[in-house]
Write a protein that holds these residues in place. Structure first.
Motif, mmCIF file in Angstrom:
data_model
loop_
_atom_site.group_PDB
_atom_site.id
_atom_site.type_symbol
_atom_site.label_atom_id
_atom_site.label_comp_id
_atom_site.label_asym_id
_atom_site.label_seq_id
_atom_site.Cartn_x
_atom_site.Cartn_y
_atom_site.Cartn_z
ATOM 1 N N PHE A 45 0.813 -1.223 0.000
ATOM 2 C CA PHE A 45 0.000 0.000 0.000
ATOM 3 C C PHE A 45 0.850 1.278 0.000
ATOM 4 C CE2 PHE A 45 -2.928 -3.094 2.107
ATOM 5 C CZ PHE A 45 -3.911 -3.099 1.133
ATOM 6 N N GLN A 48 0.176 4.573 -1.711
ATOM 7 C CA GLN A 48 -0.840 5.488 -1.190
ATOM 8 C C GLN A 48 -0.223 6.789 -0.680
ATOM 9 O OE1 GLN A 48 -3.880 4.005 1.431
ATOM 10 N NE2 GLN A 48 -4.195 2.158 0.206
ATOM 11 N N GLY A 51 -1.198 9.409 -3.067
ATOM 12 C CA GLY A 51 -2.582 9.855 -2.905
ATOM 13 C C GLY A 51 -2.765 10.719 -1.669
ATOM 14 N N LYS A 153 -8.685 1.104 1.146
ATOM 15 C CA LYS A 153 -9.387 2.328 0.749
ATOM 16 C C LYS A 153 -8.339 3.363 0.327
ATOM 17 C CE LYS A 153 -13.464 3.470 1.263
ATOM 18 N NZ LYS A 153 -14.579 3.308 0.346
ATOM 19 N N LYS A 154 -8.358 3.718 -0.952
ATOM 20 C CA LYS A 154 -7.379 4.657 -1.488
ATOM 21 C C LYS A 154 -7.727 6.078 -1.055
ATOM 22 C CE LYS A 154 -6.368 1.758 -5.418
ATOM 23 N NZ LYS A 154 -6.585 1.548 -6.831
ATOM 24 N N ASP A 156 -7.887 8.904 -2.589
ATOM 25 C CA ASP A 156 -8.824 9.649 -3.439
ATOM 26 C C ASP A 156 -10.270 9.204 -3.230
ATOM 27 O OD1 ASP A 156 -8.230 7.199 -4.763
ATOM 28 O OD2 ASP A 156 -8.748 8.067 -6.704
ATOM 29 N N GLU A 157 -10.458 8.000 -2.720
ATOM 30 C CA GLU A 157 -11.808 7.495 -2.468
ATOM 31 C C GLU A 157 -12.452 8.100 -1.219
ATOM 32 O OE1 GLU A 157 -11.573 3.007 -4.344
ATOM 33 O OE2 GLU A 157 -10.746 3.315 -2.336
#
Length: 166
Positions: A45, A48, A51, A153-154, A156-157
């Motif tokens: 991850f 991330q 992000g 859960k990214k 941007d989400e």
């Protein structure tokens, strides 16, 4: 959404040591929405970070603070020292949001901030345990822990939820 417990403890009663060794009181963040994340440099991850940096750049002018807490408890995926972590994050992802020294998020030596976060926003089935790197907690301007997001859960989400607290 999580509910705040009826104790005298608040998000602002905590402090943590930044990568540069400075002790930072969370009082500094009063009135600002926070996204608090346990991170690691050698995790699936880890991308991330990009992000998270994008969220920080997009919303910092509106008050958002992104706070990264490196942790080596999951597969020993954060083996570096403070200098190595900082250099890695800046070089590979352009991270300019606040990073703190490595902490533990589970077990006997859990950092008090993460003990609080897990109580305020338990995981699935009410579990008060962090399952992996890049678990995220959203805190509103009043210091209330609103939500917990699992590692997949990214960043941007969760922008839509961040928009609501700005």
């Amino acid at each position: 959404m999580a509910k705040t417990t009826s104790t005298t403890t608040s998000i602002y009663s905590f402090s943590a040591r930044a990568l540069n060794g400075e002790e930072i009181s969370f009082e500094r963040y009063r009135g600002r929405p926070l996204l608090i994340v346990n991170t690691a440099s050698e995790c699936g991850f880890t991308p991330q970070y990009k992000g998270l940096q994008n969220l920080y750049q997009q919303y910092a002018a509106r008050g958002l603070e992104v706070l990264g807490f490196p942790c080596n408890q999951f597969g020993k995926q954060e083996p570096g020292d403070a200098e190595q972590i900082g250099n890695f994050c800046e070089r590979n992802f352009g991270v300019s949001f606040q990073l703190f020294e490595k902490i533990e998020v589970n077990g006997e030596n859990t950092h008090p901030l993460f003990r609080y976060l897990k109580t305020e926003a338990p995981g699935l089935l009410g579990l008060k345990r962090i399952n992996w790197n890049f678990t995220k907690f959203l805190v509103n301007r009043d210091g209330e822990v609103l939500r917990r997001y699992g590692p997949p859960k990214k960043p941007d989400e969760i922008a839509v939820d961040i928009e609501k607290v700005l």
